[in-house]
Design an enzyme around this catalytic site. Structure first.
Site, mmCIF file in Angstrom:
data_model
loop_
_atom_site.group_PDB
_atom_site.id
_atom_site.type_symbol
_atom_site.label_atom_id
_atom_site.label_comp_id
_atom_site.label_asym_id
_atom_site.label_seq_id
_atom_site.Cartn_x
_atom_site.Cartn_y
_atom_site.Cartn_z
ATOM 1 N N ASN A 87 38.000 26.121 94.569
ATOM 2 C CA ASN A 87 37.752 25.068 93.590
ATOM 3 C C ASN A 87 37.823 25.698 92.207
ATOM 4 O OD1 ASN A 87 35.129 26.128 92.876
ATOM 5 N ND2 ASN A 87 34.278 25.132 94.698
ATOM 6 N N GLU A 117 35.249 28.420 91.392
ATOM 7 C CA GLU A 117 35.503 29.690 92.073
ATOM 8 C C GLU A 117 36.673 30.426 91.423
ATOM 9 O OE1 GLU A 117 34.127 28.489 96.634
ATOM 10 O OE2 GLU A 117 36.135 27.971 95.902
ATOM 11 N N ASP A 127 36.432 22.331 103.284
ATOM 12 C CA ASP A 127 36.859 22.507 104.669
ATOM 13 C C ASP A 127 37.984 21.540 105.007
ATOM 14 O OD1 ASP A 127 34.802 24.352 104.923
ATOM 15 O OD2 ASP A 127 33.418 22.917 105.829
#
Length: 485
Positions: free
Chosen positions: A197, A200, A271
């Site tokens: 993301n 990150e 995920d």
């Protein structure tokens, strides 16, 4: 308009940190006299697969052939995780640790709010040569029957040898996708794709320099290009919350707008994104098409509570820009997902069942009365073979697809789902509606699924049919009329 690929031949291997997510649901009505904290009266408990296991579940839900390699403890949560995986169609290939417990997260929920999260974990240290060799040996054994490998890194220790995993996968000529953790991405060098993301990515990109305006696509693109070069990546897919996603690689950058109509919970969205990227590539899509698939899936999953997945039906609707499941005919797995979210929102779900071969005014009145007992009415319909077993070789008069199509057109009916057994007991026990309704002169204890609904805190209601109407009687009158003619 993009179409949904066929995933039945897509073979995806997931390697990473396996977790079990537990949810306790209850009402709060008072403050504890012991401390200024709410008292929660726990009613329901739910267990869901988390971490790498949730990635695998996302893949299995859309029909991909999925295998999971990870580590669990020699404990009840570990066994529960393995059972959930097998029930979901995931080939679980789990190492069992006798020194570390299964990583588990317990969330206490009340009125759609998370009150507290309790983590049970001790990072797995695959410090023994046996365990390291065991994990890598399982990887090597699975590669021959794998199209794409996904590494789901939550920083819990399972992927301590991720560099070795990448080398082996790439040597086998297979793409490897990484959901990263932490700021040191050098260990991911040589991967095909990384899916961080924006926060990150910023943490990684700012290690050696001042912060930048990461909302600026051009700034993001330049940094992504440097990262791809430094880490020898083929591409980076950066999720950007309300700004959607951006795919950077050897081709021109692709910026995909956010597709979520409502953001309810972002838990597990990463995920879903990497699972759909892996599924798309394994099904023969290119990076851009797989990113579009992942973007649509993310828009669906963030509207659900907690760690969630998407179904094939939801994806197909999203790709056609239709609202995913406003009402209508629905598959069992998709309905189970929807009901879990509906319960978490406090909606009252009513369910009934029957053959509904020839719809008549008695049916309409019955269904309207059932719908009045809650917010949503689910109608489970016997498939053609079960109708024949129950009613004889002359039935059904109308095939299943026609019966379901008629039911979905009624204003009282929200969802229509089919079942193949003689009774809907298995389906009802899985869905556990708040209210189970049956018409006629049944006793509550004789109604299929009633015991399970009551045990779960629900209720069973018996409604009277309107006199003078019967499918069998109508069918007999039609036969008599045809004979006289």
């Amino acid at each position: 308009m993009p179409s949904l690929p066929v995933f039945t031949d897509a073979r995806v291997l997931v390697v990473g940190d396996v977790m079990l997510d537990r949810y306790w649901y209850g009402d709060t009505g008072r403050i504890s006299p012991e401390a200024p904290v709410p008292v929660v009266k726990i009613g329901d408990e739910e267990r869901r697969l988390g971490g790498a296991a949730n990635v695998a579940l996302n893949l299995a839900r859309i029909g991909a052939k999925t295998r999971l390699i990870g580590v669990v403890g020699d404990d009840e949560p570990g066994r529960a995780t393995d059972t959930l995986l097998q029930e979901s169609g995931v080939a679980s290939d789990l190492l069992v640790s006798t020194t570390h417990p299964t990583i588990a997260k317990l969330r206490v929920m009340s009125r759609n709010q998370q009150l507290i999260r309790l983590d049970f974990e001790k990072s797995f240290a695959l410090d023994g040569a046996f365990k390291r060799a065991n994990l890598l040996a399982r990887l090597d054994a699975a590669l021959a029957e794998t199209d794409v490998v996904i590494c789901s890194d939550y920083g819990k220790g399972t992927l301590a040898d991720v560099g070795e995993i990448i080398q082996r996968v790439r040597a086998a000529g297979k793409p490897v996708l990484i959901d990263p953790k932490g700021r040191d991405w050098t260990r991911y060098s040589g991967a095909s794709l990384i899916t961080p993301n924006v926060a990150e990515f910023a943490a990684f990109a700012e290690r050696d320099g001042p912060s930048s305006n990461w909302d600026d696509s051009s700034v993001l693109g330049r940094a992504a290009e440097r990262a791809c070069c430094t880490l020898s990546l083929e591409a980076l897919l950066i999720t950007r919350s309300e700004k959607g996603m951006s795919l950077f690689g050897r081709e021109a950058a692709h910026h995909l707008p956010a597709r979520a109509r409502e953001v309810f919970d972002v838990t597990g969205a990463g995920d879903t994104v990497i699972a759909m990227m892996g599924a798309g590539l394994a099904a023969g899509q290119d990076l851009a098409a797989a990113a579009e698939l992942a973007n649509r899936a993310a828009g669906i999953v963030v509207a659900k509570l907690g760690t969630a997945t998407v179904s094939r039906e939801e994806l197909a609707a999203a790709l056609q820009d239709h609202p995913p499941h406003a009402h209508g005919v629905i598959g069992e797995d998709a309905l189970a997902d929807w009901m879990a979210a509906a319960k978490s929102r406090g909606e009252r779900v009513v369910m009934t069942n029957g053959c509904f071969d020839l719809l008549h005014p008695g049916h309409i009145a019955y269904l309207e009365a059932a719908r009045a007992l809650g917010n949503t009415l689910v109608v489970a319909v016997n498939d053609d073979a079960s109708v024949t077993r129950l009613k004889g070789n002359s039935r059904p008069i109308n095939p299943l697809a026609h019966r379901m199509q008629v039911l979905r057109g009624l204003s009282a009916v929200d969802w229509v789902v089919s079942f193949s057994e003689d009774t809907p007991e298995r389906l009802i026990a899985r869905l556990l509606p708040h209210v189970l309704v049956k018409g006629g002169d049944y006793r509550v204890e004789d109604i299929a699924g009633g015991a399970q609904v009551i045990e779960a805190g629900g209720e069973v209601r018996i409604l009277e049919f309107v006199d003078g109407h019967s499918t069998s009687a109508i069918a007999e009158r039609i036969r008599q009329t045809a004979t006289h003619e």
